[in-house]
Design a protein around this motif. Structure first.
Motif, PDB file in Angstrom:
ATOM      1  N   GLU A  92       0.826  -1.208   0.000  1.00  0.00           N
ATOM      2  CA  GLU A  92       0.000   0.000   0.000  1.00  0.00           C
ATOM      3  C   GLU A  92       0.861   1.259   0.000  1.00  0.00           C
ATOM      4  O   GLU A  92       0.610   2.205  -0.744  1.00  0.00           O
ATOM      5  CB  GLU A  92      -0.920  -0.020   1.228  1.00  0.00           C
ATOM      6  CG  GLU A  92      -2.089   0.933   1.142  1.00  0.00           C
ATOM      7  CD  GLU A  92      -3.122   0.529   0.090  1.00  0.00           C
ATOM      8  OE1 GLU A  92      -3.678   1.449  -0.542  1.00  0.00           O
ATOM      9  OE2 GLU A  92      -3.360  -0.676  -0.110  1.00  0.00           O
ATOM     10  N   LEU A 131       2.659   1.976  -3.421  1.00  0.00           N
ATOM     11  CA  LEU A 131       1.870   2.402  -4.571  1.00  0.00           C
ATOM     12  C   LEU A 131       2.099   3.865  -4.960  1.00  0.00           C
ATOM     13  O   LEU A 131       2.323   4.158  -6.130  1.00  0.00           O
ATOM     14  CB  LEU A 131       0.382   2.145  -4.332  1.00  0.00           C
ATOM     15  CG  LEU A 131      -0.054   0.722  -4.658  1.00  0.00           C
ATOM     16  CD1 LEU A 131      -1.490   0.510  -4.225  1.00  0.00           C
ATOM     17  CD2 LEU A 131       0.090   0.434  -6.141  1.00  0.00           C
ATOM     18  N   ASP A 166      -5.489  -0.705  -8.432  1.00  0.00           N
ATOM     19  CA  ASP A 166      -5.788  -1.970  -7.760  1.00  0.00           C
ATOM     20  C   ASP A 166      -4.988  -3.113  -8.379  1.00  0.00           C
ATOM     21  O   ASP A 166      -4.519  -3.999  -7.672  1.00  0.00           O
ATOM     22  CB  ASP A 166      -7.285  -2.293  -7.839  1.00  0.00           C
ATOM     23  CG  ASP A 166      -8.108  -1.445  -6.874  1.00  0.00           C
ATOM     24  OD1 ASP A 166      -7.520  -0.894  -5.933  1.00  0.00           O
ATOM     25  OD2 ASP A 166      -9.330  -1.336  -7.074  1.00  0.00           O
ATOM     26  N   ARG A 226      -1.506  -2.936  -7.118  1.00  0.00           N
ATOM     27  CA  ARG A 226      -1.438  -3.418  -5.744  1.00  0.00           C
ATOM     28  C   ARG A 226      -1.377  -4.947  -5.730  1.00  0.00           C
ATOM     29  O   ARG A 226      -0.535  -5.525  -5.045  1.00  0.00           O
ATOM     30  CB  ARG A 226      -2.649  -2.924  -4.953  1.00  0.00           C
ATOM     31  CG  ARG A 226      -2.629  -3.322  -3.483  1.00  0.00           C
ATOM     32  CD  ARG A 226      -3.871  -2.850  -2.729  1.00  0.00           C
ATOM     33  NE  ARG A 226      -3.982  -1.404  -2.723  1.00  0.00           N
ATOM     34  CZ  ARG A 226      -4.913  -0.708  -3.405  1.00  0.00           C
ATOM     35  NH1 ARG A 226      -5.788  -1.327  -4.172  1.00  0.00           N
ATOM     36  NH2 ARG A 226      -4.952   0.602  -3.326  1.00  0.00           N
TER      37      ARG A 226
END
Length: 161
Positions: free
Chosen positions: A17, A20, A37, A40
């Motif tokens: 997280e 990113l 997403d 991730r």
């Protein structure tokens, strides 16, 4: 920036997280949520993949940069492999304090102690050419017509018994 020491460590799934925004800044990505997403998910998978080596620079609990490399494994005609450094990026606020050098050395150390890797290679943009020159590394221009001014750089590691 904090006053604590900068430490380099292997990335964990919990770092995905926090990584990113660094990844997005490095890639100049202003992506929609769906693509972030996917980044991730891929990052979590790569952090757990033994063929990939992702390290982070951290100071006072804040991630300042990262480097990511991959061992491509041996080809059928040789018993050693080539590793590629995909990314080395340091937050602009943390540059000039040895963070990039420490990240690079962590990747080189991984490659040198990873028994099958003999060549570490990567491409660098013109903007990073001076950084690698400070480390004693220079590269070959990939394509004179390419406006990105990419340089191919290789480090040949000691042969392993």
């Amino acid at each position: 920036m904090g006053d604590g020491a900068i430490s380099i460590r292997q990335a964990t799934t919990a770092d995905a997280e926090a990584l990113l925004p660094l990844l997005a800044a490095h890639r100049h990505a202003d992506e929609e949520d769906e693509k972030v997403d996917r980044y991730r998910e891929r990052l979590v998978a790569l952090v757990e993949n033994p063929a990939h080596h992702i390290v982070v620079a951290e100071q006072d609990g804040e991630l300042l940069g990262y480097a990511a490399a991959q061992d491509y494994g041996p080809a059928p005609h040789r018993d050693w492999s080539i590793a590629r450094m995909h990314d080395l990026w340091v937050s602009p606020d943390a540059r000039g304090r040895g963070t990039g050098t420490a990240l690079f050395e962590a990747v080189r150390e991984w490659a040198e102690h990873h028994t099958k890797v003999r060549v570490l290679e990567w491409q660098s943009l013109e903007v990073a050419k001076a950084f690698y020159a400070k480390l004693g590394l220079s590269g070959e221009r990939v394509d004179e017509a390419d406006p990105r001014e990419l340089y191919e750089i290789e480090v040949h590691l000691p042969a392993r018994e």
